[in-house]
Design a protein around this motif. Structure first.
Motif, PDB file in Angstrom:
ATOM      1  N   SER A 137      -3.846  73.428  98.198  1.00 18.19           N
ATOM      2  CA  SER A 137      -3.568  73.116  99.534  1.00 18.19           C
ATOM      3  C   SER A 137      -2.657  73.674 100.277  1.00 18.19           C
ATOM      4  N   VAL A 138      -2.526  73.929 101.365  1.00 24.89           N
ATOM      5  CA  VAL A 138      -1.328  74.278 102.294  1.00 24.89           C
ATOM      6  C   VAL A 138      -1.167  73.259 103.159  1.00 24.89           C
ATOM      7  N   LEU A 139       0.359  72.996 103.276  1.00 26.86           N
ATOM      8  CA  LEU A 139       0.834  72.115 104.491  1.00 26.86           C
ATOM      9  C   LEU A 139       1.690  72.796 105.351  1.00 26.86           C
ATOM     10  N   GLU A 180       2.488  87.918  95.856  1.00 23.90           N
ATOM     11  CA  GLU A 180       2.390  87.069  94.842  1.00 23.90           C
ATOM     12  C   GLU A 180       1.005  87.207  94.175  1.00 23.90           C
ATOM     13  N   PRO A 181       0.677  86.696  92.852  1.00 26.03           N
ATOM     14  CA  PRO A 181      -0.483  86.829  92.001  1.00 26.03           C
ATOM     15  C   PRO A 181      -1.819  85.902  92.816  1.00 26.03           C
ATOM     16  N   ASP A 182      -2.908  86.445  92.554  1.00 27.92           N
ATOM     17  CA  ASP A 182      -4.027  85.697  93.046  1.00 27.92           C
ATOM     18  C   ASP A 182      -4.274  84.490  92.286  1.00 27.92           C
ATOM     19  N   ASN A 183      -4.555  83.106  93.128  1.00 23.22           N
ATOM     20  CA  ASN A 183      -4.816  81.906  92.384  1.00 23.22           C
ATOM     21  C   ASN A 183      -3.649  81.506  91.506  1.00 23.22           C
ATOM     22  N   HIS A 184      -2.490  81.514  92.143  1.00 16.18           N
ATOM     23  CA  HIS A 184      -1.162  81.103  91.307  1.00 16.18           C
ATOM     24  C   HIS A 184      -0.733  79.748  91.671  1.00 16.18           C
ATOM     25  N   TYR A 185      -0.946  79.231  93.067  1.00 18.18           N
ATOM     26  CA  TYR A 185       0.038  78.092  93.431  1.00 18.18           C
ATOM     27  C   TYR A 185      -0.995  76.954  93.810  1.00 18.18           C
ATOM     28  N   ASP A 186      -0.583  75.814  93.413  1.00 21.74           N
ATOM     29  CA  ASP A 186      -1.327  74.820  93.621  1.00 21.74           C
ATOM     30  C   ASP A 186      -1.055  74.148  95.109  1.00 21.74           C
ATOM     31  N   VAL A 187       0.084  74.247  95.476  1.00 29.39           N
ATOM     32  CA  VAL A 187       0.413  74.049  96.872  1.00 29.39           C
ATOM     33  C   VAL A 187       1.076  75.162  97.593  1.00 29.39           C
ATOM     34  N   ALA A 225      -4.703  71.843 104.756  1.00 28.70           N
ATOM     35  CA  ALA A 225      -6.074  72.622 104.608  1.00 28.70           C
ATOM     36  C   ALA A 225      -6.151  73.199 103.152  1.00 28.70           C
ATOM     37  N   THR A 226      -7.334  73.186 102.832  1.00 27.67           N
ATOM     38  CA  THR A 226      -7.705  73.398 101.262  1.00 27.67           C
ATOM     39  C   THR A 226      -8.668  74.756 100.876  1.00 27.67           C
ATOM     40  N   LYS A 227      -8.083  75.091  99.804  1.00 27.52           N
ATOM     41  CA  LYS A 227      -9.105  75.993  99.093  1.00 27.52           C
ATOM     42  C   LYS A 227     -10.215  75.634  98.378  1.00 27.52           C
ATOM     43  N   LEU A 239      -4.256  82.122 101.330  1.00 29.16           N
ATOM     44  CA  LEU A 239      -5.775  81.469 100.890  1.00 29.16           C
ATOM     45  C   LEU A 239      -5.742  82.122  99.387  1.00 29.16           C
ATOM     46  N   ARG A 240      -5.565  83.683  99.518  1.00 26.22           N
ATOM     47  CA  ARG A 240      -5.760  84.302  98.194  1.00 26.22           C
ATOM     48  C   ARG A 240      -4.702  83.788  97.347  1.00 26.22           C
ATOM     49  N   ILE A 241      -3.620  83.477  97.393  1.00 30.65           N
ATOM     50  CA  ILE A 241      -2.470  82.920  96.369  1.00 30.65           C
ATOM     51  C   ILE A 241      -2.700  81.623  95.883  1.00 30.65           C
ATOM     52  N   LEU A 242      -3.461  80.746  96.649  1.00 22.98           N
ATOM     53  CA  LEU A 242      -3.598  79.411  96.279  1.00 22.98           C
ATOM     54  C   LEU A 242      -4.648  79.314  94.988  1.00 22.98           C
ATOM     55  N   LYS A 243      -4.550  78.182  94.216  1.00 29.39           N
ATOM     56  CA  LYS A 243      -5.568  78.128  93.199  1.00 29.39           C
ATOM     57  C   LYS A 243      -6.697  77.366  93.881  1.00 29.39           C
TER      58      LYS A 243
END
Length: 268
Positions: free
Chosen positions: A153-155, A117-124, A264-266, A145-149
């Protein structure tokens, strides 16, 4: 840990993929996999909303989405959902569910440890009962972490499915005694013995072979660069609802297990 088996090019990841592909046909028959009551559905909604808030059109990636149970929950809450799983039979069932409910969820074939998936792409990002199966969780968490904006956050919803608590061991002993005395029937195995043995073999070789304890997962999340990490062990509403659809002993044991949700949050 992920090397070839018996000199072949069929490695541990391939075995895991094949196992869950075979499990797809009966996956939704088990309480704890599919949702069997509105009470449980509401409990899941509460858990997700408690940690991630309302969807409001935010993008969500549900990793190891399986038959789409969590993806549908996220869609209920207003997220723009993509489900990713590497077992095509699971995806077929997830797509059928979404179509039957008139939901617009994109289900795609992909590897949770290397999403592409692209970098900085998903909110969660969400996943349920994935972490305990990871071959390389440190690399997987870095990937997430890479693909999260930034600020995303990850749950993680998971548990230690290896080590029983003292209360859990007592329940197992009482259940065994009750079956020997004929007070309760022996539980019919839901899986063929070959699949049970395959599951045990895979579990013995993944990273968390000794049990995915929450503190060990948190340590690797921090190492990957996640911040503001919280552990939530209050899954009682979910467990009570699930127990109503299990046999007495299994339902009693469900609440004694080390199960948890980790957010956990980026960094922004």
């Amino acid at each position: 840990m992920d090397g070839p088996v018996n000199g072949s090019n069929f490695n541990l990841r391939d075995e895991i993929k094949a196992y869950w592909s075979e499990r797809a046909a009966t996956f939704d028959q088990s309480p704890g996999h599919e949702i069997f009551s509105e009470e449980e559905r509401e409990a899941w909604h509460r858990l997700i909303a408690r940690h991630l808030g309302a969807g409001q059109g935010r993008t969500a990636l549900d990793l190891a989405s399986g038959t789409g149970v969590v993806s549908l929950l996220l869609d209920d809450l207003g997220f723009d959902v993509t489900g990713l799983d590497w077992a095509e039979p699971m995806l077929e069932r997830a797509r059928a569910k979404a179509d039957a409910k008139g939901r617009r969820i994109a289900f795609r074939l992909g590897d949770a440890e290397n999403t592409m998936e692209p970098d900085n792409h998903y909110d969660v990002i969400t996943n349920r009962h994935l972490v305990w199966t990871l071959v390389d969780p440190e690399a997987a968490f870095a990937e997430w972490l890479r693909i999260l904006k930034p600020g995303g956050s990850v749950l993680i919803v998971d548990g230690d499915f290896v080590n029983a608590t003292s209360f859990g061991r007592l329940i197992q002993q009482l259940a065994s005694i009750a079956q020997r005395l004929g007070f309760t029937p022996s539980e019919t195995a839901q899986l063929p013995q070959q699949l049970v043995e395959t599951h045990r073999n895979i579990l013995s070789r993944v990273h968390f072979a000794d049990g995915a304890r929450a503190d060990a997962v948190v340590e690797l999340l921090r190492k990957a660069g996640f911040q503001d990490i919280t552990i939530d062990t209050d899954l009682r509403r979910i467990h009570r609802a699930q127990a109503k659809h299990m046999d007495f002993w299994k339902g009693l044991a469900r609440g004694s297990q080390h199960r948890y949700a980790i957010k956990a949050t980026k960094a922004t």
